[in-house]
Design a protein around this motif. Structure first.
Motif, short mmCIF file in Angstrom:
data_model
loop_
_atom_site.label_atom_id
_atom_site.label_comp_id
_atom_site.label_asym_id
_atom_site.label_seq_id
_atom_site.Cartn_x
_atom_site.Cartn_y
_atom_site.Cartn_z
N GLN A 130 0.83 -1.20 0.00
CA GLN A 130 0.00 0.00 0.00
C GLN A 130 0.86 1.26 0.00
OE1 GLN A 130 -2.47 -0.66 3.44
NE2 GLN A 130 -3.94 -1.94 2.32
N ARG A 131 1.97 1.22 0.77
CA ARG A 131 2.89 2.36 0.76
C ARG A 131 3.45 2.58 -0.64
NH1 ARG A 131 7.58 0.96 4.37
NH2 ARG A 131 8.42 2.84 3.38
N ALA A 132 3.80 1.50 -1.31
CA ALA A 132 4.35 1.60 -2.66
C ALA A 132 3.31 2.18 -3.62
CB ALA A 132 4.81 0.23 -3.14
N GLU A 133 2.08 1.71 -3.49
CA GLU A 133 1.02 2.21 -4.37
C GLU A 133 0.79 3.70 -4.15
OE1 GLU A 133 -3.15 0.41 -6.00
OE2 GLU A 133 -2.90 0.48 -3.82
N GLU A 134 0.83 4.12 -2.90
CA GLU A 134 0.67 5.54 -2.60
C GLU A 134 1.80 6.37 -3.18
OE1 GLU A 134 0.42 5.54 1.62
OE2 GLU A 134 -1.61 4.68 1.67
N ALA A 135 2.99 5.76 -3.28
CA ALA A 135 4.15 6.44 -3.87
C ALA A 135 4.19 6.27 -5.40
CB ALA A 135 5.44 5.89 -3.26
N GLU A 136 3.11 5.67 -5.94
CA GLU A 136 2.97 5.45 -7.39
C GLU A 136 4.07 4.52 -7.92
OE1 GLU A 136 2.80 9.30 -9.21
OE2 GLU A 136 0.74 9.65 -8.54
N LEU A 155 7.06 -16.61 -2.88
CA LEU A 155 5.82 -16.84 -3.62
C LEU A 155 4.61 -16.32 -2.84
CD1 LEU A 155 6.62 -20.44 -4.91
CD2 LEU A 155 6.70 -18.32 -6.22
N ASP A 156 4.63 -16.52 -1.53
CA ASP A 156 3.54 -16.00 -0.70
C ASP A 156 3.50 -14.47 -0.76
OD1 ASP A 156 2.90 -18.57 0.02
OD2 ASP A 156 3.91 -18.49 1.97
N ALA A 157 4.68 -13.86 -0.67
CA ALA A 157 4.74 -12.39 -0.72
C ALA A 157 4.25 -11.88 -2.07
CB ALA A 157 6.16 -11.92 -0.46
N ALA A 158 4.64 -12.55 -3.14
CA ALA A 158 4.20 -12.13 -4.48
C ALA A 158 2.69 -12.15 -4.59
CB ALA A 158 4.83 -13.02 -5.54
N ALA A 159 2.05 -13.16 -3.99
CA ALA A 159 0.59 -13.24 -4.03
C ALA A 159 -0.04 -12.06 -3.28
CB ALA A 159 0.13 -14.56 -3.43
N VAL A 160 0.55 -11.69 -2.14
CA VAL A 160 0.03 -10.56 -1.37
C VAL A 160 0.20 -9.26 -2.15
CG1 VAL A 160 0.35 -9.18 0.71
CG2 VAL A 160 0.46 -11.67 0.84
N LEU A 161 1.37 -9.06 -2.75
CA LEU A 161 1.61 -7.83 -3.51
C LEU A 161 0.67 -7.73 -4.70
CD1 LEU A 161 5.53 -7.83 -3.56
CD2 LEU A 161 4.01 -6.59 -2.00
N ALA A 162 0.46 -8.85 -5.40
CA ALA A 162 -0.42 -8.83 -6.58
C ALA A 162 -1.86 -8.54 -6.19
CB ALA A 162 -0.32 -10.17 -7.31
N ASP A 163 -2.29 -9.05 -5.02
CA ASP A 163 -3.65 -8.78 -4.56
C ASP A 163 -3.82 -7.32 -4.17
OD1 ASP A 163 -4.46 -11.37 -4.95
OD2 ASP A 163 -4.18 -11.99 -2.86
N THR A 164 -2.78 -6.74 -3.59
CA THR A 164 -2.86 -5.37 -3.10
C THR A 164 -2.68 -4.35 -4.22
OG1 THR A 164 -1.88 -6.15 -1.02
CG2 THR A 164 -1.98 -3.77 -1.36
N VAL A 165 -1.79 -4.65 -5.16
CA VAL A 165 -1.52 -3.74 -6.28
C VAL A 165 -1.76 -4.51 -7.58
CG1 VAL A 165 0.16 -2.19 -7.34
CG2 VAL A 165 0.24 -2.61 -4.87
N PRO A 166 -2.99 -4.55 -8.05
CA PRO A 166 -3.27 -5.28 -9.29
C PRO A 166 -2.41 -4.79 -10.46
CG PRO A 166 -5.30 -4.66 -8.18
CD PRO A 166 -4.20 -3.95 -7.47
N GLY A 167 -1.90 -5.73 -11.22
CA GLY A 167 -1.07 -5.37 -12.36
C GLY A 167 0.38 -5.10 -12.01
N ALA A 168 0.77 -5.34 -10.76
CA ALA A 168 2.15 -5.09 -10.35
C ALA A 168 3.12 -6.00 -11.10
CB ALA A 168 2.30 -5.31 -8.85
#
Length: 447
Positions: A130-136, A155-168
């Motif tokens: 979320q911090r990264a998304e806010e920083a664009e 792999l677990d972290a990648a799933a969390v990041l992809a769910d939080t920032v779609p298209g990452a």
């Protein structure tokens, strides 16, 4: 037929080979400012015969088309460390400023001994996303302790990041780097930062091929002499940033019909030397500066460069390179000295008008003959021989899957080599396993 293209600073070279490896046509033109313009120019010079190509391999260095690094959000999954070992602590200031990374360290990761990993703090990973998304920032690098033995936390972290920032866009360290955490993390961040450069280069090259009527699959040269598909290159550009000298050296050795050689590659702005041993480029055994000058260890070729660097013309006096080649020839008994590149005569190569064009076309010609190649490295912990053999079979399967993902035709994929050795600084039963898989590039329909 297969087409190789060497996109250099001064010239763009194309070589078309038939199925027996014989040259059907070649072309050399002055390079133009853009990738697409250079490729279109050399294809026009090659003529209508270019449309017979069933695959196209492109060779170019990062320095030839300088990148604009993307901002990266780095998530390290590991125990807390000393500030001297913090993320990006060993980066040159210029590279750190160019990437301007957002970083975070969350507890977790695995042990290199294969002990089960600690569960990922998913809430912390999501908060970082979320911090990264806010920083664009939508480009991520993930590096977990112990990932070469157990990639689960990444792999677990990648799933969390992809769910939080779609298209990452997400780069994972276990797919790229060496066992060492710092060098592996560095390679992963640089890989993520080069994603835009790779996508732009691949798109420009594909656009040029289409405009010339070619629909054949596009491949890129990787640093060790193998090929990867354009799609694989977009995801893993860090393994394909300095292939030009490797391809020129291997092409020169093939042209001379020798397996062991010390090859001097004289280009438009630099002079480099690379040793070829038993038909393969000699590799660096220690971490060293990689793309953007960042320390990493990817098993890249051991290239020696003399002169003030690529931003200046190289010295007219060839003695600096002569000292380098003399040391290499003394070290490698039986190796022969070869020259390649358009400026070969300027650095001491014997005048050879008949070989002048061959020297220019070495890299493109070798690219047209190359195979897809992937090297898969993993740490394996096994209690006994039977378990070790099972883990080794799994590593082979993963290497075959990766080489197919990199563009090899599935029916040609095979294991080229398997090596393993116990890791002295870890408990008994832990082995470093390296599997190399190869396969012929997938052929397309020639138009």
């Amino acid at each position: 037929m297969r087409l190789g293209i060497d996109l250099g600073r001064a010239t763009c070279v194309a070589v078309l080979l038939d199925h027996d490896g014989r040259t059907v046509a070649d072309a050399v033109v002055d390079s133009r400012p853009g990738t697409a313009e250079s490729v279109r120019g050399v294809l026009a010079e090659l003529g209508p015969v270019a449309s017979a190509a069933e695959s196209v391999a492109l060779v170019t260095d990062l320095a030839r088309r300088p990148p604009r690094p993307e901002r990266v959000a780095l998530l390290r999954i590991a125990p807390t460390s000393h500030p001297a070992l913090a993320p990006l602590a060993d980066w040159p200031a210029r590279a750190r400023a160019a990437v301007d990374a957002l970083t975070a360290v969350v507890p977790g990761g695995a042990m290199l001994t294969g002990r089960p990993p600690s569960p990922l703090n998913r809430a912390a990973a999501a908060a970082f996303a979320q911090r990264a998304e806010e920083a664009e920032i939508s480009t991520f690098a993930v590096c977990a302790a112990g990932a070469p033995a157990e990639p689960g936390p990444e792999l677990d972290a990648a799933a969390v990041l992809a769910d939080t920032v779609p298209g990452a866009a997400i780069s994972l360290s276990h797919e790229l780097g060496s066992v060492g955490l710092r060098e592996r993390e560095n390679a992963t961040v640089v890989n993520a930062a080069l994603g835009g450069w790779a996508a732009e280069l691949a798109a420009e090259a594909a656009r040029a091929l289409r405009s010339a009527g070619l629909t054949a699959p596009l491949f890129f040269a990787r640093d060790d002499g193998g090929l990867i598909s354009a799609e694989y290159f977009r995801r893993h550009p860090v393994i394909a940033t300095v292939p030009a000298t490797t391809y020129a050296a291997l092409g020169a050795a093939a042209r001379a019909g020798v397996a062991d050689a010390v090859v001097v590659d004289a280009g438009a702005r630099s002079v480099r030397c690379l040793s070829v041993v038993d038909g393969t480029p000699e590799r660096s055994v220690r971490p060293g500066p990689g793309p953007l000058g960042v320390p990493m260890q990817l098993g890249s070729p051991a290239i020696h460069e003399v002169g003030p660097g690529v931003h200046h013309t190289y010295p007219e006096d060839p003695r600096d390179m002569a000292h380098v080649t003399a040391r290499q020839l003394e070290r490698l008994a039986g190796a022969v000295l070869l020259h390649t590149g358009g400026g070969a005569e300027s650095v001491g190569a014997p005048p050879a008008a008949a070989d002048a064009r061959a020297r220019l076309t070495d890299a493109a010609r070798f690219a047209a003959t190359s195979v897809c190649r992937i090297e898969f490295e993993q740490l394996v912990a096994a209690a006994g021989r039977a378990e070790f053999e099972q883990r080794l079979a799994t590593a082979r399967d993963r290497a075959l899957s990766r080489v197919v993902a990199a563009g090899a035709a599935p029916d040609t994929a095979r294991i080229e080599s398997v090596s393993h050795a116990s890791v002295a600084y870890l408990p008994a039963g832990v082995h470093r396993v390296t599997v190399r898989a190869v396969g012929r590039p997938t052929a397309g329909v020639a138009v």
